[in-house]
Design an enzyme around this catalytic site. Structure first.
Site, PDB file in Angstrom:
ATOM      1  N   GLY A   1     112.850  72.305  90.111  1.00 44.59           N
ATOM      2  CA  GLY A   1     112.118  71.800  91.441  1.00 44.59           C
ATOM      3  C   GLY A   1     111.722  70.287  91.358  1.00 44.59           C
ATOM      4  O   GLY A   1     111.265  69.809  90.056  1.00 44.59           O
TER       5      GLY A   1
ATOM      6  N   SER B   1      99.531  68.302 113.237  1.00 41.23           N
ATOM      7  CA  SER B   1      98.489  68.020 112.434  1.00 41.23           C
ATOM      8  C   SER B   1      97.170  68.712 113.155  1.00 41.23           C
ATOM      9  O   SER B   1      96.972  68.527 114.240  1.00 41.23           O
ATOM     10  CB  SER B   1      98.306  66.528 112.383  1.00 41.23           C
ATOM     11  OG  SER B   1      96.973  66.088 111.968  1.00 41.23           O
TER      12      SER B   1
ATOM     13  N   ARG C   1      89.948  76.289 108.933  1.00 41.29           N
ATOM     14  CA  ARG C   1      91.200  76.823 109.407  1.00 41.29           C
ATOM     15  C   ARG C   1      91.258  78.427 109.392  1.00 41.29           C
ATOM     16  O   ARG C   1      92.019  78.686 110.339  1.00 41.29           O
ATOM     17  CB  ARG C   1      92.314  76.542 108.246  1.00 41.29           C
ATOM     18  CG  ARG C   1      92.550  74.967 108.213  1.00 41.29           C
ATOM     19  CD  ARG C   1      93.670  74.598 107.023  1.00 41.29           C
ATOM     20  NE  ARG C   1      94.085  73.082 107.416  1.00 41.29           N
ATOM     21  CZ  ARG C   1      94.796  72.720 106.391  1.00 41.29           C
ATOM     22  NH1 ARG C   1      95.287  73.329 105.514  1.00 41.29           N
ATOM     23  NH2 ARG C   1      94.875  71.275 106.740  1.00 41.29           N
TER      24      ARG C   1
ATOM     25  N   GLY D   1     110.111  68.307  93.683  1.00 43.08           N
ATOM     26  CA  GLY D   1     109.093  67.871  94.671  1.00 43.08           C
ATOM     27  C   GLY D   1     108.154  66.853  94.167  1.00 43.08           C
ATOM     28  O   GLY D   1     108.251  66.555  93.139  1.00 43.08           O
ATOM     29  N   LEU D   2     106.796  66.848  94.757  1.00 43.47           N
ATOM     30  CA  LEU D   2     105.810  66.123  94.185  1.00 43.47           C
ATOM     31  C   LEU D   2     105.542  66.364  92.673  1.00 43.47           C
ATOM     32  O   LEU D   2     105.554  65.420  91.737  1.00 43.47           O
ATOM     33  CB  LEU D   2     104.814  65.953  95.161  1.00 43.47           C
ATOM     34  CG  LEU D   2     104.637  65.337  96.324  1.00 43.47           C
ATOM     35  CD1 LEU D   2     103.153  65.480  96.911  1.00 43.47           C
ATOM     36  CD2 LEU D   2     104.971  63.890  95.923  1.00 43.47           C
ATOM     37  N   ALA D   3     105.372  67.634  92.347  1.00 43.40           N
ATOM     38  CA  ALA D   3     105.157  67.989  91.000  1.00 43.40           C
ATOM     39  C   ALA D   3     106.102  67.797  90.135  1.00 43.40           C
ATOM     40  O   ALA D   3     105.841  67.422  88.914  1.00 43.40           O
ATOM     41  CB  ALA D   3     104.619  69.537  90.880  1.00 43.40           C
TER      42      ALA D   3
ATOM     43  N   HIS E   1     101.378  78.623 105.980  1.00 40.83           N
ATOM     44  CA  HIS E   1     101.776  77.321 105.828  1.00 40.83           C
ATOM     45  C   HIS E   1     101.779  77.085 104.330  1.00 40.83           C
ATOM     46  O   HIS E   1     102.819  76.155 103.939  1.00 40.83           O
ATOM     47  CB  HIS E   1     100.416  76.616 106.212  1.00 40.83           C
ATOM     48  CG  HIS E   1     100.775  74.911 106.165  1.00 40.83           C
ATOM     49  ND1 HIS E   1     101.719  74.401 106.245  1.00 40.83           N
ATOM     50  CD2 HIS E   1      99.908  74.049 105.588  1.00 40.83           C
ATOM     51  CE1 HIS E   1     101.718  72.997 106.179  1.00 40.83           C
ATOM     52  NE2 HIS E   1     100.633  73.012 105.527  1.00 40.83           N
TER      53      HIS E   1
END
Lengths: 673, 247
Positions: A71, A315, A362, A73-75, A437
Site C-alpha cells: 500500500g 465537505s 457526524r 497511500g499516505l501511510a 466513509h
C-alpha cells in the site's frame, strides 16, 4: 504467540458480568490482550522514552535488512520514503497503476496539527483531549497523545516538500477550524488537502525509487502473507497484468493497505479499496480489532439508482451555512421543495438539538437523517421503494450573505453537486444522505504498530489504534503521515535490531503453503462457472451490512445478518461466474478474491457489533439508548478494544479484550442537547 | 436511453486490437460514464463474454486513474474526468466511440487500459524537493507570498491522468511536466534544484517517447483540472535558463 498476550484466565464462555451476552454463541472468549510496549510514566514523556529505548541499527547493517510495504497511500508512501532514505532495502506494492492514485488523495478537508499558530488556546494536550473525547473514549490514550505530539512535525515536513498549503497575505500558513472544533488547527490546501499531501509523499517516494533504495511494484496485489517460524517474512503477490504469482521475501512486512469500507459496496472509498491484505494477515494470526467501527459521514450525495457504484462525499463545511430539513408531511415528499411552505418543513436537527442545530457531530446528524427517511419523509428519487435523502438548503444563506458570498465559500462543491445530480443547488435545495466513509477498526497493533504476528507492522487506516469509535475531521491524514514518517521508522528499527534474520528460501514450507493457497483460490474462481457476477454478490453483501450493521444495530438484526452472510458465502463459492484467464488483466478475478474476503469480514463485523452491547460513537445499538433516544455508552462493561483471533472457517472467532485505561483524561458521557 | 457503443477491444499488449459494437438499453441519464460501462460489463458477463477492462478507482475526479477517448475527445465532450462525466451529456439513440488513450508512450495493456508508468519515471527524474524526513525546518521559518502559494496550488492540482498527452497531436507531455516544474518553481523550497529538475525531467520525457510541444493547446483544452497553457512557457523558460547556467 507474541509476548503482548498475557496468560490470564479466560472468562467463562457466555457470561458477561452476569448479564445476558447476545454474542455468546458466536465467539469463544480468549485471554486478555495487553499492549506491552506502551511506556509507563507521564503521558508527555512516553514517546520520547520509547524512541530512546528503541534499539538502533548501524547504517552499514541497514543495507542487509529488507522491508516489504503493501500500500502506497499516505501511510505507505511516507514509510517507504523514510525507510528507503534511512538505508534499508524497501519493496513497495500497490494495486493501482501508480502510487499517486492511492485513495488518500480524495480527502478534502484538511490535516490537524497542534501548532497553535492562531494563539487560540490550542496545544498538544488539547488536540489529544479532543481526539480521545471525539473517539468516545474507545481509543488508546498513549497512541493518541503521540499522534498529537508529532502532528507539528508533519506540517514542517510537508511544507519543506513543497506542499502548497493555504497561506495568509503575510506569507505564513493559514488555518481554519474544522469538524466542530473550537480552535483553528486545520491546515488545508483548498478542498484538496489529501491530494497535495499524497503528492508530497509520492514525490518523496519517487525520489527514493530513483535513488534505488525503494523498488516499486505497481498493479500488484498482495494475496497472502508468509509467516515462517512464527514471524512475518514475506508476501505472495499477483502481478495483475500477467497473472504471475510471485513470492517476495523480506525481514519484515508492513501493511499500509487502507480501510475496508467497501464491505458496504456503496461507500466513499475508491473502487479498488479492499480488505484482502489485512484479511489474509488476519487468517494467518493477526488479530482484527474493533471491526464494527465504521464512520458514517452525513453529507454525501444520495444514491440515484440501482446502477450506482460509489458515493461522493461533500465537505462537511456545508453544514456551517446550509439548513437541513424534510417535509413534515409524507404527502409533500415528491413536491418541488420550493413549493413547500415554511410551516410544513421540519428542520429536525434544529428542533431536536437546539444548541448545536445543524452542526451536531457526524454520527448524530447521520442517524437523524436515516430516522426521518425510515419514517417515510425522505426526499429525492425512490430507490428500491424508499426515498433516501434530506434537503440541505442554502436559500436562507443566499438571502443573508448574497449569492456571490455563498459561491465564494462553497462554489466548487456546488459545481460538483450540479455535475453529479444535474440540479442547480443555488436554486433548488441540495439533497444529502449519510454514507460509509472511513473505518476505525483494523488490525490490532501494539504501541510500536506491530500486530500479533511478530514482524508484521500495520499503519494508517489499516490499523485500529488512534480513532476510537469515531474519527474526527482532519485526523485521518494526520494519522497516516504520523505513522509513516515519524512513528514506524523508529519502532521498526527496534525489531530490525534483532537482525540479521535467518534467510528462508522459496522451498520453505510456509512459502509453499502460501503460494499453493493463492494458486488454488485463483483456480477455484476461474472454474466455478456459476451464474452470478461477482458484483451482484458484493451488492447483496453491502445491502445486508448497511441494513443490519450500519448506523443502527440490534441483536435481532445482527443475528439475521450473520445468517444471511453465511448463506451468501456458501452460494458465492458455488455459483460465482468469473470469466477470462489468470494470465492477463482480469478485473473480475481480482474482484472475486476481494469479495470473498469482504464476506468473511462482514460476518466478523456483525459478531463484533453483537458483542458490543452499547452505543458509542456512530455505533448505535438500539438496545442501548437514553430516554431521549441518544447513544448510551457502558464504560463499566465495554471500555475495551475487541481483538478477534481467526479460529478457522465455520469456527467461532476468539475474542481477546484489551482494557482501555485513561490516566491523563477523564471519561465522560457526551451530550449535544 | 438506448445506445450503440463502439469499443476498442485488445486482449493484451502484443495482440492486435479492433473496434467491437455493443447495444445497451435503459441507460439512465444519472449514470456516470463508467457506471454505464459497469452495466454493459454485467450484460457481457451474463452472456459469457469477457467484460471490458477499463481503469477507474476513486470515481470522484481526483485520483486520475480513469481516462478514455470518447468520440475522439480525451475524457469526452466536457471538461472533466471520465468518472465525473454523466450520461445526461449524451442523447438517446447516440453511437458512442470509446478508445484507450492514444500515445506511443502509453502502451495498451488490455482493452481500454494503458500503462502510464512513464509519468512516474518523469517525476523520478526530478519532480520533487530533496528533503529527508525529520530534518525539515519550522514551517513558518520560510514565508511564501500568498499569490505564489495560490498559483502553485492551482498548477499542483494536476492529477496525472494523461488526458493532455492523449489530446496532443504530437503526444507531448509538456503540460504535465510544466505543471510540476511551475509548482515547485514558484516556491522557495523548490529553488535549489530548479535547474537540474527541468533538465532531467525534459530528458526523461524525450527518452520515454513523448513528442515535442508545438503550442497547439489541445492539452489544456482537455485537461480536467484546467491547468493553463502558460505552464509550458514556464517550462521552456526554466529550461532555457538552466541551459544558460551550464546544465
Amino acid at each position: 504467540m507474541p509476548d503482548t498476550v498475557t496468560a490470564a484466565e479466560a472468562s467463562p464462555s457466555g457470561s458477561l458480568d452476569g448479564d445476558y451476552d447476545d454474542a455468546a454463541g458466536y465467539y469463544t472468549p480468549g485471554t486478555p490482550l495487553v499492549d506491552g510496549k506502551a511506556p509507563e510514566g507521564p503521558i508527555a514523556d512516553r514517546w520520547q522514552n520509547r524512541k530512546f529505548e528503541a534499539r538502533l541499527v548501524n547504517p552499514a547493517n541497514r543495507r542487509k535488512l529488507s522491508i516489504i510495504i503493501v500500500g502506497t497511500g499516505l501511510a505507505g508512501a511516507s514509510a517507504a520514503a523514510t525507510l528507503g532514505e534511512a538505508g534499508y532495502n524497501v519493496k513497495t506494492f500497490c494495486y493501482q497503476d501508480s502510487p499517486r492514485r492511492a485513495h488518500s488523495i480524495a480527502a478534502q478537508g484538511g490535516i490537524n496539527a497542534a501548532k497553535n499558530y492562531k494563539e487560540d488556546g490550542d496545544s498538544v494536550h488539547r488536540l489529544f483531549y479532543d481526539t480521545v473525547k471525539g473517539g468516545d473514549y474507545r481509543s488508546r490514550e498513549s497512541n493518541v497523545y503521540r499522534l498529537a505530539e508529532v502532528s507539528t512535525n508533519i506540517i514542517d515536513q510537508c511544507v519543506a516538500q513543497g506542499v502548497p498549503f493555504a497561506r495568509e497575505y503575510g506569507g505564513l500558513l493559514d488555518n481554519r477550524s474544522f469538524g466542530g472544533v473550537q480552535v483553528s488547527r486545520t491546515f488545508y490546501a483548498r478542498g484538496q488537502t489529501g491530494q497535495q499531501l499524497l503528492i508530497g509523499a509520492y514525490q518523496a517516494l519517487e525520489r527514493q525509487i530513483a535513488a534505488g533504495t525503494v523498488s516499486m511494484f505497481t498493479r500488484h496485489e498482495m494475496l497472502e502473507l508468509i509467516v515462517a517460524d512464527g514471524k512475518a517474512r514475506g508476501i505472495i503477490a499477483r502481478d495483475m497484468v500477467t497473472g504471475e504469482v510471485q513470492t517476495h521475501l523480506a525481514d519484515v512486512v508492513v501493511l499500509a493497505s487502507g480501510g475496508y469500507g467497501n464491505v458496504f459496496y456503496l461507500s466513499t472509498n475508491a473502487m479498488g479499496s479492499n480488505v484482502t491484505a489485512a484479511w489474509r494477515a488476519h487468517r494467518k494470526g493477526a488479530y482484527m480489532a474493533n471491526p464494527c467501527y465504521t464512520q458514517i459521514h452525513p453529507t454525501c450525495i444520495p444514491v440515484s439508482g440501482s446502477h450506482q457504484s460509489k458515493l461522493t462525499l461533500m465537505s462537511e463545511s456545508l453544514r456551517n451555512d446550509g439548513r437541513i430539513w424534510v417535509p413534515k408531511n409524507q404527502a409533500d415528499c415528491d413536491k418541488d421543495p420550493r413549493d413547500i411552505a415554511e410551516e410544513d418543513r421540519d428542520y429536525y436537527l434544529e428542533r431536536i438539538y437546539p444548541s448545536f442545530g445543524n452542526l451536531v457531530p457526524r454520527d448524530i446528524a447521520s442517524r437523524a437523517a436515516k430516522n426521518v427517511c425510515d419514517e417515510g419523509r425522505g426526499v429525492g428519487p425512490e430507490v428500491d421503494g424508499v426515498r433516501r435523502g434530506v434537503y440541505l438548503d442554502f436559500a436562507d444563506a443566499i438571502e443573508r450573505l448574497g449569492r456571490d458570498a455563498v459561491a465564494n465559500k462553497y462554489g466548487n462543491l456546488f459545481d460538483m453537486y450540479a455535475r453529479i445530480t444535474g440540479e442547480d443547488p443555488y436554486s433548488v435545495p441540495m439533497r444529502i444522505y449519510p454514507a460509509v466513509h472511513y473505518v476505525m477498526g483494523g488490525l490490532w497493533v501494539d504501541y510500536d504498530l506491530q500486530s500479533t504476528i511478530p514482524g508484521l507492522f500495520v499503519t494508517g487506516e489499516a490499523n485500529f489504534s488512534d480513532h476510537g469509535a469515531n474519527r474526527l475531521g482532519a485526523s485521518a491524514l494526520m494519522q497516516g503521515l504520523a505513522d509513516g514518517y515519524f512513528v514506524l521508522p523508529h519502532t521498526i528499527r527496534d525489531y530490525l535490531a534483532d537482525g540479521p534474520f535467518e534467510a528462508i528460501g522459496e522451498d520453505h514450507p510456509a512459502v509453499v503453503e502460501a503460494r499453493t493457497s493463492v494458486t488454488e483460490r485463483i483456480e477455484h474462481f476461474l472454474t466455478v462457472n456459476g451464474t452470478r457476477s461477482v458484483d451482484s454478490y458484493h451488492r447483496e453483501l453491502g445491502n445486508i451490512m448497511w441494513e443490519y450493521c450500519g448506523m443502527e444495530r440490534t441483536e435481532t438484526g445482527l443475528k439475521k445478518a450473520i445468517d444471511l452472510i453465511r448463506g451468501l458465502r456458501d452460494d458465492f463459492y458455488r455459483n460465482v461466474k468469473v470469466l477470462g484467464t489468470n494470465e492477463s488483466l482480469n478485473q473480475s478475478l481480482e474482484k472475486a478474491g476481494r469479495v470473498a474476503d469482504f464476506i468473511e469480514l462482514g460476518e466478523l463485523m456483525c459478531i463484533d457489533a453483537l458483542n458490543r452491547r452499547e452505543s458509542c460513537g456512530g455505533h448505535f445499538r438500539g438496545e442501548s439508548q437514553t430516554e431521549d433516544g441518544e447513544a448510551l455508552r457502558h464504560d463499566d462493561e465495554f471500555a475495551y478494544v475487541s481483538a478477534w483471533e481467526w479460529a478457522g472457517l465455520d469456527e467461532r472467532p476468539v475474542l481477546h479484550k484489551e482494557d482501555l485505561s485513561y490516566t491523563a483524561i477523564e471519561m465522560k458521557q457526551r451530550s449535544y442537547k | 436511453m438506448n445506445l450503440t457503443l463502439k469499443i476498442w477491444r485488445q486482449p493484451d499488449a502484443v495482440s492486435a486490437g479492433a473496434m467491437h459494437t455493443y447495444q445497451l438499453a435503459d441507460v439512465s441519464p444519472d449514470m456516470s460514464f463508467l457506471e454505464m460501462l459497469d452495466v454493459l460489463n454485467e450484460q457481457l458477463n451474463d452472456q459469457g463474454e469477457d467484460p471490458i477492462a477499463f481503469d477507474s478507482d476513486c470515481r470522484e475526479g481526483i485520483c486520475g486513474m480513469c481516462g478514455l477517448m470518447i468520440n475522439g475527445d480525451a475524457h469526452g465532450p466536457e471538461v472533466t474526468t471520465t468518472c465525473q462525466l454523466h450520461m445526461r451529456s449524451f442523447t438517446d439513440g447516440e453511437t458512442i466511440t470509446i478508445e484507450p488513450w492514444r500515445s506511443d508512450a502509453f502502451p495498451v495493456i488490455k482493452d481500454l487500459v494503458v500503462d502510464r508508468g512513464a509519468f512516474d519515471r518523469i517525476i523520478q527524474a526530478g519532480g520533487y524537493v530533496s528533503v529527508n524526513t525529520g530534518s525539515a525546518p519550522e514551517a513558518h521559518s520560510v514565508p511564501v507570498p500568498k499569490d505564489d502559494a495560490d498559483r502553485a496550488f492551482n498548477v499542483a492540482t494536476c492529477i496525472g491522468c494523461g488526458a493532455c498527452v492523449a489530446a496532443c497531436p504530437n503526444g507531448s507531455a509538456s503540460l504535465f511536466m510544466g505543471a510540476k516544474v511551475t509548482h515547485l518553481g514558484l516556491l522557495p523550497q523548490g529553488q535549489p534544484e530548479r535547474d537540474e529538475r527541468v533538465v532531467n525531467m525534459v530528458a526523461q520525457h524525450d527518452h520515454e517517447g513523448f513528442g515535442g510541444c508545438t503550442n497547439i493547446g489541445a492539452c489544456t483544452a482537455a485537461c480536467p483540472k484546467e491547468i493553463p497553457l502558460d505552464v509550458i512557457s514556464q517550462l521552456n523558460k526554466d529550461l532555457r535558463i538552466a541551459i544558460k547556467h551550464g546544465h
